[in-house]
Design a protein around this motif. Structure first.
Motif, PDB file in Angstrom:
ATOM      1  N   ILE A  13      36.745  14.914 -14.739  1.00  0.00           N
ATOM      2  CA  ILE A  13      36.733  14.450 -13.353  1.00  0.00           C
ATOM      3  C   ILE A  13      38.169  14.431 -12.829  1.00  0.00           C
ATOM      4  O   ILE A  13      38.549  15.249 -12.021  1.00  0.00           O
ATOM      5  CB  ILE A  13      36.069  13.065 -13.226  1.00  0.00           C
ATOM      6  CG1 ILE A  13      34.607  13.156 -13.623  1.00  0.00           C
ATOM      7  CG2 ILE A  13      36.191  12.542 -11.807  1.00  0.00           C
ATOM      8  CD1 ILE A  13      33.871  11.867 -13.629  1.00  0.00           C
ATOM      9  N   GLY A  14      38.960  13.500 -13.305  1.00  0.00           N
ATOM     10  CA  GLY A  14      40.325  13.396 -12.819  1.00  0.00           C
ATOM     11  C   GLY A  14      41.381  13.679 -13.863  1.00  0.00           C
ATOM     12  O   GLY A  14      42.549  13.806 -13.548  1.00  0.00           O
ATOM     13  N   GLY A  15      40.971  13.753 -15.105  1.00  0.00           N
ATOM     14  CA  GLY A  15      41.923  14.005 -16.172  1.00  0.00           C
ATOM     15  C   GLY A  15      42.556  12.754 -16.747  1.00  0.00           C
ATOM     16  O   GLY A  15      43.457  12.832 -17.572  1.00  0.00           O
ATOM     17  N   VAL A  16      42.089  11.582 -16.338  1.00  0.00           N
ATOM     18  CA  VAL A  16      42.677  10.327 -16.807  1.00  0.00           C
ATOM     19  C   VAL A  16      42.380  10.118 -18.292  1.00  0.00           C
ATOM     20  O   VAL A  16      43.285   9.799 -19.067  1.00  0.00           O
ATOM     21  CB  VAL A  16      42.171   9.135 -15.963  1.00  0.00           C
ATOM     22  CG1 VAL A  16      42.667   7.826 -16.525  1.00  0.00           C
ATOM     23  CG2 VAL A  16      42.609   9.300 -14.521  1.00  0.00           C
ATOM     24  N   CYS A  17      41.150  10.307 -18.701  1.00  0.00           N
ATOM     25  CA  CYS A  17      40.811  10.121 -20.122  1.00  0.00           C
ATOM     26  C   CYS A  17      41.516  11.158 -20.989  1.00  0.00           C
ATOM     27  O   CYS A  17      41.960  10.842 -22.094  1.00  0.00           O
ATOM     28  CB  CYS A  17      39.295  10.202 -20.318  1.00  0.00           C
ATOM     29  SG  CYS A  17      38.419   8.761 -19.689  1.00  0.00           S
ATOM     30  N   ALA A  18      41.647  12.377 -20.498  1.00  0.00           N
ATOM     31  CA  ALA A  18      42.355  13.406 -21.258  1.00  0.00           C
ATOM     32  C   ALA A  18      43.832  13.060 -21.393  1.00  0.00           C
ATOM     33  O   ALA A  18      44.436  13.273 -22.441  1.00  0.00           O
ATOM     34  CB  ALA A  18      42.189  14.764 -20.591  1.00  0.00           C
ATOM     35  N   ALA A  19      44.432  12.504 -20.347  1.00  0.00           N
ATOM     36  CA  ALA A  19      45.839  12.103 -20.401  1.00  0.00           C
ATOM     37  C   ALA A  19      46.041  10.944 -21.371  1.00  0.00           C
ATOM     38  O   ALA A  19      46.989  10.945 -22.170  1.00  0.00           O
ATOM     39  CB  ALA A  19      46.325  11.707 -19.013  1.00  0.00           C
ATOM     40  N   LEU A  20      45.151   9.965 -21.327  1.00  0.00           N
ATOM     41  CA  LEU A  20      45.260   8.833 -22.245  1.00  0.00           C
ATOM     42  C   LEU A  20      45.014   9.267 -23.687  1.00  0.00           C
ATOM     43  O   LEU A  20      45.681   8.777 -24.604  1.00  0.00           O
ATOM     44  CB  LEU A  20      44.269   7.739 -21.847  1.00  0.00           C
ATOM     45  CG  LEU A  20      44.584   7.010 -20.539  1.00  0.00           C
ATOM     46  CD1 LEU A  20      43.447   6.064 -20.175  1.00  0.00           C
ATOM     47  CD2 LEU A  20      45.891   6.264 -20.635  1.00  0.00           C
ATOM     48  N   ALA A  21      44.085  10.194 -23.900  1.00  0.00           N
ATOM     49  CA  ALA A  21      43.818  10.691 -25.246  1.00  0.00           C
ATOM     50  C   ALA A  21      45.027  11.436 -25.795  1.00  0.00           C
ATOM     51  O   ALA A  21      45.403  11.255 -26.954  1.00  0.00           O
ATOM     52  CB  ALA A  21      42.597  11.606 -25.231  1.00  0.00           C
ATOM     53  N   ARG A  22      45.656  12.250 -24.981  1.00  0.00           N
ATOM     54  CA  ARG A  22      46.852  12.972 -25.412  1.00  0.00           C
ATOM     55  C   ARG A  22      47.982  12.005 -25.720  1.00  0.00           C
ATOM     56  O   ARG A  22      48.706  12.168 -26.682  1.00  0.00           O
ATOM     57  CB  ARG A  22      47.272  13.953 -24.330  1.00  0.00           C
ATOM     58  CG  ARG A  22      48.428  14.825 -24.757  1.00  0.00           C
ATOM     59  CD  ARG A  22      48.831  15.771 -23.675  1.00  0.00           C
ATOM     60  NE  ARG A  22      47.763  16.755 -23.443  1.00  0.00           N
ATOM     61  CZ  ARG A  22      47.813  17.660 -22.476  1.00  0.00           C
ATOM     62  NH1 ARG A  22      48.829  17.690 -21.659  1.00  0.00           N
ATOM     63  NH2 ARG A  22      46.848  18.521 -22.335  1.00  0.00           N
ATOM     64  N   ARG A  23      48.118  10.964 -24.914  1.00  0.00           N
ATOM     65  CA  ARG A  23      49.189   9.981 -25.103  1.00  0.00           C
ATOM     66  C   ARG A  23      49.025   9.208 -26.414  1.00  0.00           C
ATOM     67  O   ARG A  23      49.993   8.945 -27.113  1.00  0.00           O
ATOM     68  CB  ARG A  23      49.200   9.018 -23.920  1.00  0.00           C
ATOM     69  CG  ARG A  23      50.085   7.838 -24.048  1.00  0.00           C
ATOM     70  CD  ARG A  23      51.505   8.215 -23.827  1.00  0.00           C
ATOM     71  NE  ARG A  23      52.297   6.996 -23.763  1.00  0.00           N
ATOM     72  CZ  ARG A  23      53.560   6.939 -24.073  1.00  0.00           C
ATOM     73  NH1 ARG A  23      54.196   8.023 -24.404  1.00  0.00           N
ATOM     74  NH2 ARG A  23      54.198   5.821 -24.023  1.00  0.00           N
TER      75      ARG A  23
END
Length: 66
Positions: A13-23
């Motif tokens: 959707i917005g990439g927030v979960c993907a960003a947090l997962a990468r972090r």
């Protein structure tokens, strides 16, 4: 740990979960399941997601800013 920016690939959707997962070094699927499970609890999870969507820069814009 990498910087906190929404990726251009692997978004749902917005990439927030993907960003947090990468972090935090987990998979995006794991982070999405954690987010969905947290939505069953009372609290402002959805508002926090929207705020992170607005506040986190996109990965391509974060590269050009520095």
């Amino acid at each position: 740990m990498s910087s906190l920016a929404r990726p251009t690939h692997g978004r749902v959707i917005g990439g927030v979960c993907a960003a947090l997962a990468r972090r935090f070094g987990t998979s995006a699927t794991t982070m999405r399941v954690i987010f969905l499970a947290s939505c069953l609890l009372p609290g402002p999870q959805f508002l926090l997601y929207l705020a992170l969507w607005v506040l986190l820069p996109s990965e391509d814009k974060a590269r050009t800013a520095w």
